[in-house]
Write a protein that holds these residues in place. Structure first.
Motif, PDB file in Angstrom:
ATOM      1  N   UNK A   1       0.827  -1.212   0.000  1.00 10.98           N
ATOM      2  CA  UNK A   1       0.000   0.000   0.000  1.00 10.98           C
ATOM      3  C   UNK A   1       0.857   1.256   0.000  1.00 10.98           C
ATOM      4  N   UNK A   2       2.041   1.172   0.615  1.00  9.68           N
ATOM      5  CA  UNK A   2       2.961   2.318   0.658  1.00  9.68           C
ATOM      6  C   UNK A   2       3.914   2.354  -0.534  1.00  9.68           C
ATOM      7  N   UNK A   3       3.728   1.397  -1.494  1.00  8.56           N
ATOM      8  CA  UNK A   3       4.606   1.302  -2.674  1.00  8.56           C
ATOM      9  C   UNK A   3       6.050   1.078  -2.253  1.00  8.56           C
ATOM     10  N   UNK A   4       6.246   0.273  -1.209  1.00  8.29           N
ATOM     11  CA  UNK A   4       7.584   0.013  -0.687  1.00  8.29           C
ATOM     12  C   UNK A   4       8.070  -1.392  -1.007  1.00  8.29           C
ATOM     13  N   UNK A   5       7.311  -2.169  -1.793  1.00  5.60           N
ATOM     14  CA  UNK A   5       7.723  -3.516  -2.149  1.00  5.60           C
ATOM     15  C   UNK A   5       8.667  -3.483  -3.348  1.00  5.60           C
ATOM     16  N   UNK A   6       9.465  -4.554  -3.479  1.00 13.61           N
ATOM     17  CA  UNK A   6      10.269  -4.712  -4.680  1.00 13.61           C
ATOM     18  C   UNK A   6       9.352  -5.086  -5.843  1.00 13.61           C
ATOM     19  N   UNK A   7       9.907  -5.084  -7.039  1.00 12.94           N
ATOM     20  CA  UNK A   7       9.096  -5.412  -8.219  1.00 12.94           C
ATOM     21  C   UNK A   7       8.555  -6.834  -8.129  1.00 12.94           C
ATOM     22  N   UNK A   8       9.403  -7.783  -7.646  1.00 15.49           N
ATOM     23  CA  UNK A   8       8.954  -9.170  -7.536  1.00 15.49           C
ATOM     24  C   UNK A   8       7.834  -9.302  -6.516  1.00 15.49           C
ATOM     25  N   UNK A   9       7.993  -8.645  -5.375  1.00 17.85           N
ATOM     26  CA  UNK A   9       6.964  -8.722  -4.331  1.00 17.85           C
ATOM     27  C   UNK A   9       5.676  -8.059  -4.779  1.00 17.85           C
ATOM     28  N   UNK A  10       5.782  -6.928  -5.487  1.00 13.88           N
ATOM     29  CA  UNK A  10       4.584  -6.256  -5.985  1.00 13.88           C
ATOM     30  C   UNK A  10       3.816  -7.172  -6.925  1.00 13.88           C
ATOM     31  N   UNK A  11       4.539  -7.840  -7.833  1.00 18.55           N
ATOM     32  CA  UNK A  11       3.878  -8.758  -8.760  1.00 18.55           C
ATOM     33  C   UNK A  11       3.222  -9.919  -8.017  1.00 18.55           C
ATOM     34  N   UNK A  12       3.925 -10.462  -7.013  1.00 19.59           N
ATOM     35  CA  UNK A  12       3.367 -11.581  -6.247  1.00 19.59           C
ATOM     36  C   UNK A  12       2.127 -11.158  -5.462  1.00 19.59           C
ATOM     37  N   UNK A  13       2.183  -9.968  -4.828  1.00 14.76           N
ATOM     38  CA  UNK A  13       1.037  -9.489  -4.052  1.00 14.76           C
ATOM     39  C   UNK A  13      -0.161  -9.235  -4.955  1.00 14.76           C
ATOM     40  N   UNK A  14       0.044  -8.545  -6.070  1.00 21.19           N
ATOM     41  CA  UNK A  14      -1.078  -8.215  -6.946  1.00 21.19           C
ATOM     42  C   UNK A  14      -1.671  -9.453  -7.588  1.00 21.19           C
ATOM     43  N   UNK A  15      -0.832 -10.451  -7.875  1.00 21.31           N
ATOM     44  CA  UNK A  15      -1.361 -11.716  -8.380  1.00 21.31           C
ATOM     45  C   UNK A  15      -2.199 -12.405  -7.315  1.00 21.31           C
ATOM     46  N   UNK A  16      -1.766 -12.301  -6.054  1.00 22.86           N
ATOM     47  CA  UNK A  16      -2.506 -12.917  -4.945  1.00 22.86           C
ATOM     48  C   UNK A  16      -3.848 -12.212  -4.706  1.00 22.86           C
ATOM     49  N   UNK A  17      -3.892 -10.890  -4.892  1.00 22.31           N
ATOM     50  CA  UNK A  17      -5.124 -10.139  -4.625  1.00 22.31           C
ATOM     51  C   UNK A  17      -6.242 -10.501  -5.580  1.00 22.31           C
ATOM     52  N   UNK A  18      -5.902 -10.990  -6.754  1.00 21.52           N
ATOM     53  CA  UNK A  18      -6.955 -11.374  -7.709  1.00 21.52           C
ATOM     54  C   UNK A  18      -7.662 -12.654  -7.308  1.00 21.52           C
ATOM     55  N   UNK A  19      -7.063 -13.425  -6.403  1.00 23.85           N
ATOM     56  CA  UNK A  19      -7.645 -14.708  -6.017  1.00 23.85           C
ATOM     57  C   UNK A  19      -8.061 -14.768  -4.561  1.00 23.85           C
ATOM     58  N   UNK A  20      -7.680 -13.776  -3.732  1.00 31.20           N
ATOM     59  CA  UNK A  20      -7.968 -13.822  -2.285  1.00 31.20           C
ATOM     60  C   UNK A  20      -8.809 -12.605  -1.908  1.00 31.20           C
TER      61      UNK A  20
END
Length: 484
Positions: A121-140
């Motif tokens: 939410x604070x845009x403090x994740x790395x690119x890999x973590x951002x991709x993993x989180x956003x992929x997870x949000x589509x299913x959870x």
């Protein structure tokens, strides 16, 4: 640990996925650096051994050059033409380099991804973590709801807007709390505006620094057909509020706050007649007794007095609402006096906020409507007083008590607005829509600024129609309600 950058990157990614606390991009905040050796870069001409440590006492750079010279000395003579190695060593990579194999989103667990939502939410994740989180949000769905809530919370951290909370927020929170657990002794409805405005002003005072208490504040009101100003400090304004609140203390049988400041002697307080009743005289008495000027120490006794007034009014029962509070030249029932004090807290809170450059909003619509209604109910008496002083036109009709007479339609628009019909010829008459001879329209906050003496009657009205003399009398009477 090998000096190869791929191995270092792999272990670092494993640790990042298991133990990383989100920070700046690429950072590993919760990693014990002492347990992870730095990769050793190879010297020119070869790769480093697993543990390349230079001999004790020999500088690291000199040791590398000596080893290189020794290798060259044992090599047979070769032609000067360079040969391409069959499998050249890859160039060493920094410890956190991202290789093509690492570019795909890491397979992180639900708990790890949930822990990363705040950083995302604070845009403090790395690119890999951002991709993993956003992929997870589509299913959870639960994590998606939490992510939306955190993004809304991040919006509150932006400082480009007002820092002051919505005045209605406190009322909503209290209503929610009281809905779950009703108060043992509820605050009367007619005291809620005073409770809210003193709390808002106290919140402002908690946020300002020590030096701000000495910031100059310009108080302004309308007197003798002209604007009058008086300079004081933030601490002086709070002392003024406390001095006038003492009028309500006397009506409720509480101690006069001026006695605690040394402004009044014990004999004067006990005598009663010696205690000034005019708000202006009480304020001047307090200011004269507090030299050097008051500091932030005045906040605590003022806030304690406001709490005691609310508590006493709540415990006293219904009959106390009509108890008379004398202001010297006039009197108000306690319920109107508390509304008057709420109005002054807001007005002077705005004065203080402007002096220290702090955002400050008007009261909630419900409380502002009551303040406007109080002023509208006081206007017929103010008109009669100005007429007696020769400052307003004579009455044009003889109207008995309770009978409809000529009136001015006061239309207050916007926040806290409404319609009021101001009786013109007698304070005992009833303003009637059928007998309206004029109409004047103002914004709600603008009307309150007129009543506070912060704008002149000539500048106040946005729309006028009908009897110009009647409109002028009502506007000047509104300004005459102001005082120090």
């Amino acid at each position: 640990m090998s000096g190869d950058g791929h191995e270092g990157g792999r272990r670092d990614d494993e640790v990042r996925g298991a133990r990383r606390i989100p920070g700046p991009r690429g950072a590993v905040d919760d990693l014990d650096l002492e347990t992870v050796a730095r990769p050793v870069l190879p010297p020119p001409g070869g790769s480093a051994p697993d543990e390349a440590v230079p001999e004790q006492g020999v500088p690291e750079e000199e040791a590398g050059l000596a080893d290189e010279a020794e290798d060259v000395a044992h090599e047979p003579d070769e032609p000067d033409q360079p040969e391409e190695p069959d499998d050249p060593d890859p160039a060493p990579e920094p410890p956190h380099a991202v290789t093509p194999a690492d570019s795909a989103p890491a397979a992180l667990s639900h708990q790890v991804l949930k822990a990363l939502l705040g950083a995302w939410a604070l845009s403090a994740c790395s690119a890999e973590e951002t991709a993993a989180v956003e992929d997870h949000l589509t299913a959870c769905a639960p994590c998606a709801d939490e992510a939306l809530r955190l993004r809304d919370a991040v919006g509150l951290l932006h400082t480009d807007g007002s820092l002051d909370l919505d005045p209605a927020l406190r009322s909503r929170v209290l209503d929610g709390c009281l809905g779950r657990r009703p108060a043992r002794v509820p605050i009367p409805e007619w005291a809620t505006a005073y409770d809210a405005e003193t709390a808002r002003l106290d919140a402002l005072l908690r946020d300002i620094g020590d030096s701000d208490w000495h910031a100059p504040v310009r108080l302004q009101w309308f007197e003798d057909e002209r604007a009058v100003t008086r300079r004081t400090t933030v601490a002086g304004v709070i002392g003024h509020l406390m001095a006038v609140d003492g009028l309500l203390s006397a009506a409720l049988g509480l101690d006069d706050p001026l006695a605690g400041t040394g402004a009044l002697g014990t004999a004067e307080v006990n005598a009663g007649a010696e205690v000034p009743l005019s708000p202006t005289r009480r304020t001047e008495t307090y200011w004269a007794a507090t030299y050097p000027p008051a500091t932030r120490a005045v906040r605590e006794p003022w806030r304690a007095l406001t709490h005691e007034l609310i508590r006493t009014a709540s415990l006293a029962g219904r009959n106390v609402a009509e108890r008379s509070v004398s202001y010297g030249e006039f009197a108000l029932p306690l319920q109107d006096a508390l509304l008057d004090r709420a109005f002054e807290c807001w007005v002077h809170g705005t004065d203080i906020a402007e002096a220290v450059d702090y955002p400050y909003r008007p009261p909630s619509a419900a409380h502002l409507h009551r303040m406007i209604d109080l002023a509208a109910r006081m206007l017929p008496a103010a008109l009669a007083g100005r007429r007696g002083a020769g400052l307003a036109g004579p009455p044009k009709e003889l109207v008995g008590a309770g009978e409809p007479g000529r009136s001015v339609h006061l239309e207050v628009e916007g926040h806290g607005g409404g319609d009021w019909y101001i009786a013109l010829d007698s304070p005992a008459a009833v303003g009637s829509p059928d007998r309206a001879v004029a109409q004047v329209a103002l914004d709600g906050v603008e009307f309150c600024q007129l009543v506070a003496g912060h704008i002149s009657p000539v500048e106040a009205a946005a729309g006028q129609e009908g009897d110009r003399e009647a409109i002028r009398d009502v506007l000047f009477a509104s300004a005459s309600l102001s005082r120090l």
